[in-house]
Design an enzyme around this catalytic site. Structure first.
Site, PDB file in Angstrom:
ATOM      1  N   ARG A  45      47.292  33.004  29.806  1.00  0.00           N
ATOM      2  CA  ARG A  45      46.943  32.327  31.031  1.00  0.00           C
ATOM      3  C   ARG A  45      46.926  33.267  32.234  1.00  0.00           C
ATOM      4  NH1 ARG A  45      51.229  28.046  29.139  1.00  0.00           N
ATOM      5  NH2 ARG A  45      51.908  30.019  28.330  1.00  0.00           N
ATOM      6  N   GLU A 102      42.869  41.398  31.595  1.00  0.00           N
ATOM      7  CA  GLU A 102      44.293  41.035  31.489  1.00  0.00           C
ATOM      8  C   GLU A 102      44.993  41.204  32.831  1.00  0.00           C
ATOM      9  OE1 GLU A 102      46.563  39.706  29.978  1.00  0.00           O
ATOM     10  OE2 GLU A 102      46.667  40.129  27.841  1.00  0.00           O
ATOM     11  N   ASP A 103      46.080  40.476  33.021  1.00  0.00           N
ATOM     12  CA  ASP A 103      46.870  40.672  34.235  1.00  0.00           C
ATOM     13  C   ASP A 103      47.807  41.872  34.104  1.00  0.00           C
ATOM     14  OD1 ASP A 103      48.305  39.316  32.286  1.00  0.00           O
ATOM     15  OD2 ASP A 103      49.337  37.984  33.669  1.00  0.00           O
ATOM     16  N   ASP A 106      51.968  45.637  28.861  1.00  0.00           N
ATOM     17  CA  ASP A 106      53.371  46.029  28.785  1.00  0.00           C
ATOM     18  C   ASP A 106      53.514  46.876  27.510  1.00  0.00           C
ATOM     19  OD1 ASP A 106      56.239  45.834  28.535  1.00  0.00           O
ATOM     20  OD2 ASP A 106      56.204  44.039  29.738  1.00  0.00           O
ATOM     21  N   SER A 107      53.934  46.260  26.420  1.00  0.00           N
ATOM     22  CA  SER A 107      54.031  47.015  25.161  1.00  0.00           C
ATOM     23  C   SER A 107      52.651  47.401  24.624  1.00  0.00           C
ATOM     24  CB  SER A 107      54.761  46.179  24.105  1.00  0.00           C
ATOM     25  OG  SER A 107      53.969  45.076  23.721  1.00  0.00           O
ATOM     26  N   GLY A 108      51.642  46.615  24.978  1.00  0.00           N
ATOM     27  CA  GLY A 108      50.295  46.835  24.434  1.00  0.00           C
ATOM     28  C   GLY A 108      50.033  46.055  23.154  1.00  0.00           C
ATOM     29  N   ARG A 168      52.781  31.444  39.310  1.00  0.00           N
ATOM     30  CA  ARG A 168      51.541  32.156  38.975  1.00  0.00           C
ATOM     31  C   ARG A 168      50.565  32.165  40.150  1.00  0.00           C
ATOM     32  NH1 ARG A 168      51.060  32.922  33.260  1.00  0.00           N
ATOM     33  NH2 ARG A 168      52.247  31.415  32.037  1.00  0.00           N
TER      34      ARG A 168
HETATM   35  C1  PRP Z   1      51.501  38.630  29.166  1.00  0.00           C
HETATM   36  C2  PRP Z   1      50.224  39.304  29.630  1.00  0.00           C
HETATM   37  C3  PRP Z   1      49.716  39.940  28.388  1.00  0.00           C
HETATM   38  C4  PRP Z   1      50.984  40.283  27.623  1.00  0.00           C
HETATM   39  C5  PRP Z   1      51.287  41.720  27.834  1.00  0.00           C
HETATM   40  O1  PRP Z   1      51.165  37.414  28.622  1.00  0.00           O
HETATM   41  O2  PRP Z   1      49.304  38.384  30.169  1.00  0.00           O
HETATM   42  O3  PRP Z   1      48.903  39.081  27.627  1.00  0.00           O
HETATM   43  O4  PRP Z   1      52.041  39.501  28.182  1.00  0.00           O
HETATM   44  O5  PRP Z   1      52.401  42.091  27.085  1.00  0.00           O
HETATM   45  P1  PRP Z   1      52.330  43.171  25.923  1.00  0.00           P
HETATM   46  O6  PRP Z   1      51.500  44.315  26.414  1.00  0.00           O
HETATM   47  O7  PRP Z   1      53.789  43.556  25.732  1.00  0.00           O
HETATM   48  O8  PRP Z   1      51.760  42.530  24.700  1.00  0.00           O
HETATM   49  P2  PRP Z   1      52.256  36.283  28.256  1.00  0.00           P
HETATM   50  O9  PRP Z   1      52.603  36.407  26.812  1.00  0.00           O
HETATM   51  O10 PRP Z   1      53.379  36.344  29.239  1.00  0.00           O
HETATM   52  O11 PRP Z   1      51.397  34.963  28.425  1.00  0.00           O
HETATM   53  P3  PRP Z   1      50.788  34.325  29.738  1.00  0.00           P
HETATM   54  O12 PRP Z   1      49.626  35.184  30.184  1.00  0.00           O
HETATM   55  O13 PRP Z   1      50.350  32.971  29.289  1.00  0.00           O
HETATM   56  O14 PRP Z   1      51.877  34.272  30.786  1.00  0.00           O
END
Ligand code: PRP
Length: 185
Positions: A45, A102-103, A106-108, A168
Site C-alpha cells: 500500500r 515503491e515507497d 529496506d532488505s530488498g 500514511r
Molecule cells: C514496505 C515497503 C516495501 C517493503 C520494503 O511494505 O512498501 O514493500 O516494506 O521492505 P523490504 O525491502 O525489507 O522487503 P510493507 O510490507 O510495510 O507493506 P505496506 O506498503 O502495505 O505498508
C-alpha cells in the site's frame, strides 16, 4: 493511536523537498521513456502516495497498475522474504516497459521476489523507482534505476509509510523517537 507529535523526533524530508525531488524524478523518467509505452506498477500500500504524485510529473503517456504483496508472518515489522501476492496484476506485461514504484526499499526481499515473478512474464524492460533507499539494511541486491533519497537506518513514517497502519497520509517523512514510542510487536 496517539498524536504523532508525541513521538516525532524530526521531520527528515519536508513536503517541499519531497515534491521537488518527485518532480525531478518525473522529468528524468519522462525523458528516459520518451517514445516507449510506460507501465507503472505501484506496490501497495505504501507506494500509492508516491505513485500518484509521480504520475502528475510524468509528461509522457503512461498507465498504472497495482500489485499488493504481503509477507508471511503478519504483524512483522521486517520482511521475511517469504512474500505472497495478495493482489496480482490484471494485465499481461509481456513486451511492456515496466517501472516498479515503491515507497521504501529496506532488505530488498520484497522487490527481489516481485522482480523474479514479473521477469518470468518477459516484459520489454523492468526497472525500479523507489522514493527511499535504506541501503544499510540491504540483504539482497536490487537494481535501482531511480532513487528519491538515501536514508539512514531510522524508523520513518508518513507519505505512505505507516506506524501500525496509521499516518500514511502525512505529507512529509518523519522519524520516530523510539524513547517516546514503543512499537507493538
Ligand atoms: C514496505 C515497503 C516495501 C517493503 C520494503 O511494505 O512498501 O514493500 O516494506 O521492505 P523490504 O525491502 O525489507 O522487503 P510493507 O510490507 O510495510 O507493506 P505496506 O506498503 O502495505 O505498508
Amino acid at each position: 493511536m496517539e498524536d504523532y507529535k508525541n513521538f516525532l523526533e524530526e521531520i527528515l524530508i519536508s513536503k517541499e523537498d519531497l515534491q521537488t525531488r518527485i518532480a525531478e524524478l518525473g522529468a528524468e523518467i519522462s525523458k528516459d521513456y520518451l517514445g516507449k509505452e510506460l507501465l507503472l506498477v505501484c506496490i501497495l500500500r505504501g507506494g500509492v502516495f508516491f505513485t500518484v504524485d509521480l504520475m502528475k510529473k510524468i509528461d509522457i503517456p503512461h498507465v498504472v497498475e497495482f500489485m499488493a504483496i504481503s509477507s508471511y508472518g503478519a504483524g512483522a515489522r521486517e520482511s521475511t522474504g517469504d512474500v505472497r501476492v495478495t493482489l496480482d496484476l490484471q494485465i499481461n506485461i509481456r513486451d511492456k516497459h515496466v517501472l516498479l514504484v515503491e515507497d521504501i526499499i529496506d532488505s530488498g526481499l520484497t522487490l527481489a521476489s516481485v522482480i523474479e515473478r514479473l521477469s518470468a512474464q518477459h516484459p520489454a524492460s523492468l526497472e525500479v523507482c523507489t522514493l527511499l533507499d535504506k541501503a544499510a539494511r540491504r540483504e539482497v541486491d536490487v537494481p535501482l534505476k531511480y532513487r528519491g533519497f538515501n536514508i539512514e537506518d531510522k524508523f520513518v513514517f508518513g507519505y505512505g509509510l505507516d506506524i501500525d497502519e496509521f499516518f500514511r497520509g502525512l505529507p512529509f517523512i518523519g522519524v520516530v523517537d523510539l524513547d517516546k514510542y514503543e512499537p507493538a510487536d
